[in-house]
Enzyme design. Structure first.
Site, PDB file in Angstrom:
ATOM      1  N   GLY A 124       0.830  -1.214   0.000  1.00 34.62           N
ATOM      2  CA  GLY A 124       0.000   0.000   0.000  1.00 34.62           C
ATOM      3  C   GLY A 124       0.862   1.260   0.000  1.00 34.62           C
ATOM      4  O   GLY A 124       0.504   2.277  -0.602  1.00 34.62           O
ATOM      5  N   ASP A 125       1.998   1.192   0.663  1.00 34.51           N
ATOM      6  CA  ASP A 125       2.894   2.365   0.695  1.00 34.51           C
ATOM      7  C   ASP A 125       3.518   2.594  -0.680  1.00 34.51           C
ATOM      8  O   ASP A 125       3.665   3.744  -1.119  1.00 34.51           O
ATOM      9  CB  ASP A 125       3.983   2.164   1.754  1.00 34.51           C
ATOM     10  CG  ASP A 125       3.390   2.005   3.139  1.00 34.51           C
ATOM     11  OD1 ASP A 125       2.313   2.588   3.381  1.00 34.51           O
ATOM     12  OD2 ASP A 125       3.974   1.289   3.969  1.00 34.51           O
TER      13      ASP A 125
HETATM   14  O1  RIB Z   1       2.767  -0.308   5.761  1.00 36.38           O
HETATM   15  C1  RIB Z   1       3.814  -1.109   6.215  1.00 36.38           C
HETATM   16  C2  RIB Z   1       4.433  -0.512   7.423  1.00 36.38           C
HETATM   17  O2  RIB Z   1       3.513  -0.564   8.479  1.00 36.38           O
HETATM   18  C3  RIB Z   1       5.648  -1.247   7.924  1.00 36.38           C
HETATM   19  O3  RIB Z   1       6.835  -0.808   7.333  1.00 36.38           O
HETATM   20  C4  RIB Z   1       5.590  -1.042   9.423  1.00 36.38           C
HETATM   21  O4  RIB Z   1       6.582  -0.210   9.908  1.00 36.38           O
HETATM   22  C5  RIB Z   1       4.206  -0.447   9.688  1.00 36.38           C
HETATM   23  O5  RIB Z   1       4.261   0.884   9.952  1.00 36.38           O
END
Ligand code: RIB
Length: 313
Positions: free
Chosen positions: A250-251
């Site tokens: 998602g990031d």
């Molecule tokens: O979205 C993934 C992230 O969620 C991980 O890197 C972990 O640190 C949490 O914040």
């Protein structure tokens, strides 16, 4: 002009195991590693790897992880002038189990992220005049996120809010966000009903647009994503790739979306970039280490030129 990210920075402590342990069970895993993570920092790295100028605002602790987390951002090309070292707390950490199918379970300990506040808002204010997109998530205190969105909107800078992890949002925040990008679980918590059926997903998109946010995307993992604005709802299928670790997919999606919008790309193209970045990220382990570089993303898109973008197939 930059992508301005205000959010969390974590060190991820990752166990790879055949499956998730049951309550009370001790399970033997295959592998352990640490990797820089945190939703805010991951999204900043995702945008910077696509060669878009990116600035991070956040906090790390005065511990062994703090300098390593800053260094990882610098190596990815992120400007860290806005990342403070807080001498009174430890850095944010995330304890993660990744099972053989690539799914994950995460416990986050906020540490320094929990103390993000006025100082960070002041820095945001300072850099808003040179920001083209502001990217926010919910791993720092909610009142700071709400205020950051309001200030960015007042300054005329479009906000992408990735409402992760899931929590209730104050109604006023929707009008300050140009984009809202929940995953299925987060969208369910925002609209209050199950999104198992395709019709329900479309209804959720319409409800969230109706709350005042002009662009809404619900990400659905291997099912792709559903986008909606005031005129239409569009489905974009996921790319088929071998999945090893879904942490930070998602990031990758949000960072690439911000980068594409920063470049002035169309909604359709921006969603393709975001989907492609998410797909590439799940093919390798780790949060920040899995974020694709620009050349790789462009090559992947060139190899997969025709993706569907249209009404529910
Ligand atoms: O979205 C993934 C992230 O969620 C991980 O890197 C972990 O640190 C949490 O914040």
């Amino acid at each position: 002009m930059s992508v301005l990210v205000l959010g969390s920075i974590n060190m991820d402590l990752v166990a790879v195991a055949p499956r998730f342990p049951r309550p009370g069970e001790t399970l033997r895993g295959h592998r352990f590693f640490t990797a820089p993570g945190g939703k805010g920092a991951n999204q900043a790295v995702a945008a910077a790897r696509l060669k878009v100028p990116t600035r991070m605002i956040g906090r790390v602790g005065k511990d062994v992880f703090g300098p390593a987390l800053q260094q990882a951002l610098v190596e990815a090309g992120v400007d860290v002038e806005g990342v403070e070292i807080d001498p009174e707390v430890s850095s944010g950490t995330a304890l993660i189990v990744v099972e053989e199918g690539g799914q994950n379970a995460i416990v986050v300990i906020p540490g320094a992220n929990g103390r993000v506040g006025m100082a960070e808002l002041t820095r945001l204010e300072r850099w808003l005049p040179e920001a083209r997109v502001v990217l926010l998530q919910l791993e720092v205190p909610l009142e700071v996120v709400v205020e950051a969105a309001a200030r960015a909107a007042r300054a005329g800078v479009p906000v992408i809010l990735n409402p992760a992890p899931a929590m209730a949002l104050p109604e006023e925040i929707y009008q300050w966000c140009a984009w809202l990008t929940p995953n299925e679980v987060e969208a369910e918590s925002l609209v209050g009903f199950s999104l198992r059926e395709a019709e329900a997903i479309e209804e959720a998109v319409r409800i969230l647009v109706g709350k005042g946010c002009p662009h809404v995307v619900i990400t659905l993992g291997e099912r792709g994503c559903v986008y909606g604005d005031r005129k239409e709802v569009r489905w974009v299928p996921a790319y088929r790739v071998p999945v090893v670790d879904t942490v930070a997919a998602g990031d990758a999606f949000n960072g690439a979306l911000a980068a594409a919008l920063w470049e002035g790309r169309s909604v359709e193209e921006a969603l393709r970039w975001a989907n492609a970045a998410g797909a590439l990220s799940v093919t390798r382990y780790g949060a920040q280490p899995s974020m694709p570089h620009r050349e790789e993303l462009l090559a992947f898109l060139a190899q997969n030129p025709e993706t569907y973008y249209g009404p529910r197939p």
